[in-house]
Design a protein around this motif. Structure first.
Motif, PDB file in Angstrom:
ATOM      1  N   PHE A 178       2.780 107.489  49.780  1.00  0.00           N
ATOM      2  CA  PHE A 178       4.157 106.867  48.968  1.00  0.00           C
ATOM      3  C   PHE A 178       5.089 107.941  48.906  1.00  0.00           C
ATOM      4  N   LEU A 179       4.573 109.192  48.169  1.00  0.00           N
ATOM      5  CA  LEU A 179       5.742 110.180  47.815  1.00  0.00           C
ATOM      6  C   LEU A 179       6.159 111.005  49.082  1.00  0.00           C
ATOM      7  N   ASN A 180       5.365 111.075  49.965  1.00  0.00           N
ATOM      8  CA  ASN A 180       5.823 111.655  51.254  1.00  0.00           C
ATOM      9  C   ASN A 180       6.911 110.842  51.986  1.00  0.00           C
ATOM     10  N   LYS A 181       6.650 109.487  51.946  1.00  0.00           N
ATOM     11  CA  LYS A 181       7.649 108.438  52.404  1.00  0.00           C
ATOM     12  C   LYS A 181       9.142 108.716  51.710  1.00  0.00           C
ATOM     13  N   ILE A 182       8.809 108.608  50.309  1.00  0.00           N
ATOM     14  CA  ILE A 182      10.173 108.909  49.685  1.00  0.00           C
ATOM     15  C   ILE A 182      10.761 110.293  50.043  1.00  0.00           C
ATOM     16  N   ALA A 183      10.077 111.152  50.326  1.00  0.00           N
ATOM     17  CA  ALA A 183      10.742 112.392  50.487  1.00  0.00           C
ATOM     18  C   ALA A 183      11.576 112.392  51.683  1.00  0.00           C
ATOM     19  N   LYS A 184      10.718 111.772  52.840  1.00  0.00           N
ATOM     20  CA  LYS A 184      11.396 111.825  54.025  1.00  0.00           C
ATOM     21  C   LYS A 184      12.924 110.869  54.092  1.00  0.00           C
ATOM     22  N   ILE A 185      12.757 109.578  53.291  1.00  0.00           N
ATOM     23  CA  ILE A 185      13.972 108.858  53.049  1.00  0.00           C
ATOM     24  C   ILE A 185      15.110 109.511  52.333  1.00  0.00           C
ATOM     25  N   ALA A 186      14.743 110.175  51.280  1.00  0.00           N
ATOM     26  CA  ALA A 186      15.557 111.080  50.649  1.00  0.00           C
ATOM     27  C   ALA A 186      16.391 112.217  51.616  1.00  0.00           C
ATOM     28  N   LYS A 187      15.656 112.662  52.526  1.00  0.00           N
ATOM     29  CA  LYS A 187      16.102 113.915  53.022  1.00  0.00           C
ATOM     30  C   LYS A 187      17.141 113.154  54.284  1.00  0.00           C
ATOM     31  N   ASN A 188      16.923 112.033  54.654  1.00  0.00           N
ATOM     32  CA  ASN A 188      17.665 111.278  55.772  1.00  0.00           C
ATOM     33  C   ASN A 188      19.036 110.678  55.164  1.00  0.00           C
ATOM     34  N   ILE A 189      19.077 110.618  53.784  1.00  0.00           N
ATOM     35  CA  ILE A 189      20.491 110.064  53.208  1.00  0.00           C
ATOM     36  C   ILE A 189      21.690 110.895  53.494  1.00  0.00           C
TER      37      ILE A 189
END
Length: 189
Positions: A178-189
């Motif tokens: 879940f934390l890795n998914k959050i990091a990926k979404i944050a990077k793509n903002i």
């Protein structure tokens, strides 16, 4: 882009704090990022109404002016909090009650609400201790009040709602994923 991260979690060693850190560390440096950690700031969530504190004056209340300015200048808002008893923590609810007020976030045209915070977007990140099937079949509004009853009325479009269900029974691997998914979404903002 101006990004405002609003978090409500009192334990700096807990999962929601780790989520906030993952978001903050992965947002692109080209963005102007501001953080409101409601517990660190000791935000007072209590509304006071008396002859000196009237509901109709909330949009000009000096004690919440800095928060209204941060929301006003933000293009993108990120809300991070756990779901407790089917809703947001009291400190986050108090923040919504005191900052997203009539005359600032919305107004009325007759009986119809008019959004005053249009063209803003939001990402909501929640954790909870409830099994996924129970949330989907029994409590269908679980964790959606901010999106459906607050942000939508104010004109803010929620583009992503990330939730980690049943945290108390989740594995370390599930939380890391879940934390890795959050990091990926944050990077793509």
């Amino acid at each position: 882009m101006n990004i405002l991260v609003i978090s409500a979690y009192p334990n700096q060693t807990g999962l929601n704090y780790a989520i906030k850190e993952k978001v903050m560390n992965n947002l692109n440096s080209k963005h102007n990022v501001t953080e409101i950690d409601l517990y660190k700031e000791q935000f007072n969530p209590v509304l006071y109404f008396d002859k000196n504190h009237r509901r109709r004056d909330l949009a000009t209340d000096p004690s919440t002016q800095k928060y209204r300015e941060l929301v006003k200048t933000a293009d993108f808002l990120i809300f991070i909090y756990p779901i407790w008893w089917g809703g947001m923590p009291a400190i986050m609810k108090g923040f919504i009650d005191r900052v997203f007020v009539k005359g600032f976030a919305y107004k009325y045209n007759g009986i119809f609400p008019v959004a005053l915070l249009k063209h803003k977007k939001a990402w909501i990140i929640n954790t909870n201790d409830t099994p996924f099937l129970y949330v989907k079949l029994v409590q269908k509004d679980y964790g959606k009040v901010l999106k459906n009853q607050v942000l939508k009325m104010c004109g803010i479009k929620t583009i992503k709602h990330s939730q980690l269900y049943f945290v108390r029974s989740s594995s370390k691997e599930k939380r890391i994923n879940f934390l890795n998914k959050i990091a990926k979404i944050a990077k793509n903002i």
